[in-house]
Enzyme design. Structure first.
Site, short mmCIF file in Angstrom:
data_model
loop_
_atom_site.label_atom_id
_atom_site.label_comp_id
_atom_site.label_asym_id
_atom_site.label_seq_id
_atom_site.Cartn_x
_atom_site.Cartn_y
_atom_site.Cartn_z
CG HIS A 86 -0.49 -0.03 2.53
ND1 HIS A 86 -0.30 1.11 3.28
CD2 HIS A 86 -0.11 -1.06 3.33
CE1 HIS A 86 0.16 0.78 4.48
NE2 HIS A 86 0.29 -0.53 4.54
CG ASP A 88 -3.17 3.78 2.39
OD1 ASP A 88 -2.55 2.73 2.10
OD2 ASP A 88 -4.11 3.79 3.22
CD GLU A 152 -3.18 -1.87 5.54
OE1 GLU A 152 -3.39 -2.86 6.26
OE2 GLU A 152 -2.74 -0.80 6.01
CD GLU A 153 -1.81 2.18 7.44
OE1 GLU A 153 -2.56 1.67 8.30
OE2 GLU A 153 -0.59 1.96 7.40
CG ASP A 179 2.00 -3.61 5.20
OD1 ASP A 179 2.71 -2.72 5.69
OD2 ASP A 179 0.75 -3.53 5.13
NE ARG A 327 -5.13 -4.66 16.38
CZ ARG A 327 -4.73 -4.05 15.27
NH1 ARG A 327 -4.58 -4.74 14.15
NH2 ARG A 327 -4.48 -2.77 15.26
CB SER A 398 -5.19 -6.40 11.27
OG SER A 398 -5.35 -6.70 12.64
CG HIS A 426 -0.04 2.89 12.57
ND1 HIS A 426 -1.27 2.29 12.69
CD2 HIS A 426 0.44 2.49 11.37
CE1 HIS A 426 -1.51 1.54 11.62
NE2 HIS A 426 -0.48 1.65 10.81
N1 BES Z 1 1.35 -2.98 8.06
C1 BES Z 1 0.32 -2.86 9.03
C2 BES Z 1 -0.02 -4.17 9.70
C3 BES Z 1 1.11 -4.86 10.44
C4 BES Z 1 2.11 -4.16 11.07
C5 BES Z 1 1.11 -6.22 10.49
C6 BES Z 1 3.13 -4.82 11.73
C7 BES Z 1 2.10 -6.89 11.16
C8 BES Z 1 3.13 -6.17 11.77
C9 BES Z 1 -0.93 -2.29 8.38
O1 BES Z 1 -0.63 -1.19 7.56
C10 BES Z 1 -1.86 -1.79 9.45
O2 BES Z 1 -1.51 -0.86 10.11
N2 BES Z 1 -3.03 -2.39 9.58
C11 BES Z 1 -4.03 -1.91 10.50
C12 BES Z 1 -5.38 -2.41 10.14
C13 BES Z 1 -6.14 -1.56 9.17
C14 BES Z 1 -7.53 -2.12 8.96
C15 BES Z 1 -6.20 -0.12 9.56
C16 BES Z 1 -3.73 -2.38 11.90
O3 BES Z 1 -3.15 -3.46 12.10
O4 BES Z 1 -4.11 -1.65 12.80
MN MN Z 2 0.95 -1.53 6.36
MN MN Z 3 -0.37 0.58 8.93
#
Ligand code: BES
Ligand code: MN
Ligand code: MN
Length: 455
Positions: A86, A88, A152-153, A179, A327, A398, A426
């Site tokens: 992604h 974004d 994605e975010e 990712d 989660r 996730s 983040h």
């Molecule tokens: N890349 C992350 C997910 C991630 C980070 C998986 C580190 C394993 C290790 C992804 O961009 C993310 O932040 N996903 C969100 C979920 C989404 C629905 C906003 C999350 O996990 O909060």
């Molecule tokens: Mn990500």
């Molecule tokens: Mn993320």
């Protein structure tokens, strides 16, 4: 492969500069203020795909932010890898806590500081550069399709339809995603699972207007007090979640699986010190690695209401709000858990308030196989460039679309991540080590090579 190494060495500086340029585009998907920047970023990714050697690349419009798609088909009879990433990024706030501008990347002590440096621009760009390395040295061992999304975010809400509408175009043998994170450069690892997500918002209403907290205080329920109590009641003294039925479908790990998981290098002292905490927290009976990798959670992401401005205002507020995420782990489903939460939250509300519960985006948990040809190709690729076997781990984050790859396209995913847990994704001062960036570019072509080789 010497040709890969030579090409990478000769183009190293440019590879880094190009990533920095991409990081300068504030492609924040959550904030409509950045809509044009998100679109500009999509165009930039498309141009990079063409420059890297794709036969074709396009920016596909959706009901939300665009998806960028490109492909290079060497021979239809060869296996095909579908790369997903992604472009974004998360909002940069709180901006004051950044030591340099979130969209003005700087390199300090071998680390690239910028929003998206690791999640996921830095990691997805490794794939574009790896493709360039293979294409320009005429050594691409398989077909590559590459899909980089811009939502994605914010929950990938339009990507599911894109998969449905483009099943033929996206036909492949495996999905490859960078990712996620690994333990460290000394202990490379591959995540073999991701948690799911159920994200809720609650509104608690007391009196029909804000009241003087002296005139009415003590006689009318304060919705913020009530909300805090309700939230607190959702964990028991063992930090177990109290929503009835919440754990019913949770798959327990076998003793062998637990052992394997806890075998991964992990230093509790370092972990605590790094986070500035004296003690970890969590569900009784589980280790920290189990808590993040294999157990479900419930966390407040934000809570507000009443007066939060300067000084003091005596008020008994009418409303209180919170955003609460859970989660999930196999075999919980986001719909089922969202419903359970809503029912439970309504049931514990005292008669002196009214509650409203709404569900935001969700996503399903996944476990990726560690005995497949694809996983073994990833393992061999890591062994080749790190000189060590990767440790299989379970990730706590996730990526909701991974479950949909399986459901819609029938495809398994390999999570070949090169981030580190302390990359501050983040958070303020997100970073990505230059060494990890280069190592990723070096490793990815080997995945393609080993995956293309017969089982
Ligand atoms: N890349 C992350 C997910 C991630 C980070 C998986 C580190 C394993 C290790 C992804 O961009 C993310 O932040 N996903 C969100 C979920 C989404 C629905 C906003 C999350 O996990 O909060
Ligand atoms: Mn990500
Ligand atoms: Mn993320």
């Amino acid at each position: 492969m010497q040709a890969w190494k030579d090409y990478q060495d000769q183009n190293k500086d440019r590879f880094l500069e190009e990533l920095l340029d991409l990081l300068r585009i504030p492609s924040v998907s959550a904030d409509s203020k950045y809509k044009n920047d998100v679109a500009r970023c999509a165009d930039a990714v498309k141009e990079h795909l063409l420059k890297a050697g794709c036969d074709a690349a396009e920016v596909c419009t959706t009901a939300g932010h665009p998806i960028v798609y490109g492909e290079k088909i060497v021979d239809p009879s060869l296996p095909t890898v579908l790369v997903y990433g992604h472009y974004d990024v998360q909002p940069a706030d709180p901006i004051d806590l950044w030591t340099s501008g979130p969209f003005e990347p700087v390199i300090k002590d071998g680390k690239i500081y910028a929003r998206g440096a690791c999640d996921d621009k830095g990691q997805m760009f490794m794939h574009i550069k790896a493709l360039e390395v293979m294409a320009k040295t005429n050594t691409l061992p398989c077909n590559v399709k590459i899909m980089i999304e811009g939502e994605e975010e914010v929950g990938s809400s339009n990507l599911g339809k894109f998969l449905e509408d483009n099943k033929e175009k996206l036909k492949a043998d495996i999905v490859l995603v960078s990712d996620t994170s690994m333990i460290s450069m000394e202990h490379p690892s591959i995540e073999s699972g991701l948690r799911g997500l159920a994200y809720m918002e609650v509104e608690v209403t007391g009196p029909n207007r804000d009241l003087h907290s002296g005139v009415y205080g003590g006689a009318v329920a304060n919705p913020i007090n009530i909300l805090c109590k309700m939230i607190a009641s959702m964990h028991d003294e063992n930090n177990h979640i109290t929503i009835p039925g919440f754990y019913d479908k949770v798959a327990d790990l076998t003793e062998t699986e637990r052992k394997a998981l806890n075998n991964a290098p992990f230093e509790l002292d370092e972990y605590q010190e790094e986070l500035g905490i004296k003690e970890v927290w969590g569900e009784k009976g589980y280790t920290t690695l189990e808590r993040t990798g294999t157990r479900p959670t419930l966390d407040v992401n934000g809570i507000w209401g009443g007066y939060t401005g300067e000084g003091a205002k005596t008020v008994l507020p009418s409303k209180a709000f919170a955003k609460i995420s859970m989660r999930l782990v196999p075999h919980q489903t986001s719909d089922e858990i969202s419903n359970m939460f809503a029912k439970h939250f309504e049931s514990i509300a005292p008669a002196n308030v009214q509650v409203k519960v709404t569900a935001h985006h969700g996503g399903e948990p996944v476990v990726t196989p560690t005995d497949s040809h694809a996983y073994k190709a990833a393992e061999k690729a890591i062994r080749t460039t790190f000189g060590k076997d990767p440790i299989p781990t379970r990730g706590g984050g996730s990526i909701p679309i991974v479950a949909l790859f399986e459901k819609t396209l029938g495809l398994k995913t390999v999570l070949l991540g090169f981030g580190l847990d302390n990359d501050n994704i983040h958070s303020p001062n997100e970073k990505y080590d230059v060494a990890n960036y280069y190592k990723g570019i070096e490793t990815i072509p080997y995945f393609h090579k080993f995956f293309a080789e017969k089982e």
